[in-house]
Design a protein around this motif. Structure first.
Motif, mmCIF file in Angstrom:
data_model
loop_
_atom_site.group_PDB
_atom_site.id
_atom_site.type_symbol
_atom_site.label_atom_id
_atom_site.label_comp_id
_atom_site.label_asym_id
_atom_site.label_seq_id
_atom_site.Cartn_x
_atom_site.Cartn_y
_atom_site.Cartn_z
ATOM 1 N N ARG A 58 12.043 4.668 -14.812
ATOM 2 C CA ARG A 58 11.179 5.380 -13.870
ATOM 3 C C ARG A 58 11.816 5.394 -12.489
ATOM 4 N N ARG A 59 11.580 6.488 -11.760
ATOM 5 C CA ARG A 59 12.060 6.546 -10.376
ATOM 6 C C ARG A 59 11.276 5.558 -9.526
ATOM 7 N N MET A 60 11.957 4.884 -8.605
ATOM 8 C CA MET A 60 11.282 3.950 -7.707
ATOM 9 C C MET A 60 10.188 4.646 -6.917
ATOM 10 N N GLY A 61 10.431 5.920 -6.533
ATOM 11 C CA GLY A 61 9.443 6.651 -5.757
ATOM 12 C C GLY A 61 8.191 6.993 -6.534
ATOM 13 N N ALA A 62 8.250 6.932 -7.882
ATOM 14 C CA ALA A 62 7.089 7.241 -8.712
ATOM 15 C C ALA A 62 6.256 6.006 -9.039
ATOM 16 N N LEU A 63 6.726 4.831 -8.643
ATOM 17 C CA LEU A 63 5.993 3.594 -8.915
ATOM 18 C C LEU A 63 4.884 3.402 -7.895
ATOM 19 N N SER A 64 3.861 2.672 -8.295
ATOM 20 C CA SER A 64 2.822 2.272 -7.340
ATOM 21 C C SER A 64 3.363 1.183 -6.428
ATOM 22 N N GLY A 65 2.652 0.893 -5.345
ATOM 23 C CA GLY A 65 3.085 -0.162 -4.436
ATOM 24 C C GLY A 65 3.189 -1.507 -5.127
ATOM 25 N N GLY A 66 2.230 -1.799 -6.010
ATOM 26 C CA GLY A 66 2.274 -3.061 -6.733
ATOM 27 C C GLY A 66 3.444 -3.151 -7.683
ATOM 28 N N GLU A 67 3.774 -2.015 -8.321
ATOM 29 C CA GLU A 67 4.922 -2.010 -9.232
ATOM 30 C C GLU A 67 6.227 -2.187 -8.475
ATOM 31 N N ARG A 68 6.349 -1.549 -7.314
ATOM 32 C CA ARG A 68 7.568 -1.753 -6.512
ATOM 33 C C ARG A 68 7.688 -3.206 -6.077
#
Length: 282
Positions: free
Chosen positions: A174-184
């Motif tokens: 997954r692209r980092m930009g498509a992750l939620s804040g918690g996932e990042r």
């Protein structure tokens, strides 16, 4: 200290340094066949250093950021740093990482050879449109090989294990930009595991986590304590600090208390800590 890897991202006109792992001066680089990730089920020995701040002062312009800050972080313990926004917590961390000039003394006393210092920032700021996957980010943070060449075989297994430990194994593409804040934030925790640090600095790692992420973090904190790693942890969640920290330092430009959670997190001390103008040190 010098950063092992640095990711620079453009966010408007501001360049943001978003990383991360530093090694102490004079430490030889990791060899390719070294195991990057260590997991301990019970503490066998203390591997982390004693960390001592002695009369550390920081002034920017006419503003006093840190005023004679003195306290010690004992080896192999989880030491929480609490206080109001603007109280100097992040500035103190930056002095530790060699990013801000200061007066006073700061020392690391290692039990043996100098080890690795890991740093997990509060958040990662970058252009959300960048075609950077989770694997790309981990490659940039954890290996010397350029990320566009893919994961090094020496780190692929460790990176996979780290992402599995934080529950992000199924989102590697997954692209980092498509992750939620918690996932990042979970990905940031994963990069903090490689290579295995002996001193780990955490800047409000729970701020963007959901309930599942908080459980992951608490399990990791137990693993780090069991492995004898020294953890310096900035945190605003006082309930979590009370449950998870071995010792707590209250900082509002200067140290107002340094005690066990039971002794530190009393209503009177917290009122003094979060006052705009601290009355007196406790």
């Amino acid at each position: 200290m010098t950063s092992k890897e640095t990711l620079i991202a453009q966010d408007g006109e501001q360049l943001v340094e978003a990383s991360l792992l530093a090694k102490s001066p004079g430490q030889p680089p990791s060899l390719p066949n070294e195991t990057p990730l260590t997991r301990a089920d019970s503490r066998s020995q203390v591997t982390g250093p004693t960390l001592a701040f002695a009369e550390v002062c920081l002034t920017l312009g006419r503003t006093t950021i840190l005023d004679n800050v003195s306290f010690q972080v004992q080896p192999g313990t989880v030491h929480a740093l609490v206080g109001p926004n603007g109280g100097g917590k992040s500035s103190l961390i930056k002095t530790l990482l060699g990013q801000m000039p200061h007066q006073g003394q700061l020392s690391l006393q290692w039990p043996g050879e100098p080890g690795t210092i890991g740093y997990v920032p509060q958040a990662l700021e970058f252009d959300r449109g960048l075609p950077m996957t989770v694997d790309d980010f981990m490659a940039a943070m954890c290996q010397r090989r350029p990320a566009f060449l893919g994961l090094s075989k020496h780190y692929a297994g460790a990176i996979g294990e780290a992402l599995e430990r934080v529950g992000m194994q199924d989102k590697r593409k997954r692209r980092m930009g498509a992750l939620s804040g918690g996932e990042r934030q979970r990905v940031l925790l994963a990069q903090g595991l490689i290579p295995a640090p002996q001193l780990l600095v955490l800047d409000e790692p729970m701020s963007a986590l959901d309930e599942a992420g908080i459980r992951v973090f608490e399990r990791l904190l137990g693993d780090w304590r069991a492995a004898g790693i020294t953890v310096l942890w900035i945190e605003h969640d006082l309930e979590a600090v009370g449950r998870l920290a071995d010792r707590v330092t209250g900082l509002n430009r200067r140290v107002l208390f340094d005690a066990t959670p039971q002794q530190a997190l009393t209503p009177e001390r917290l009122l003094t800590l979060f006052s705009t103008h601290p009355r007196s040190a406790a």
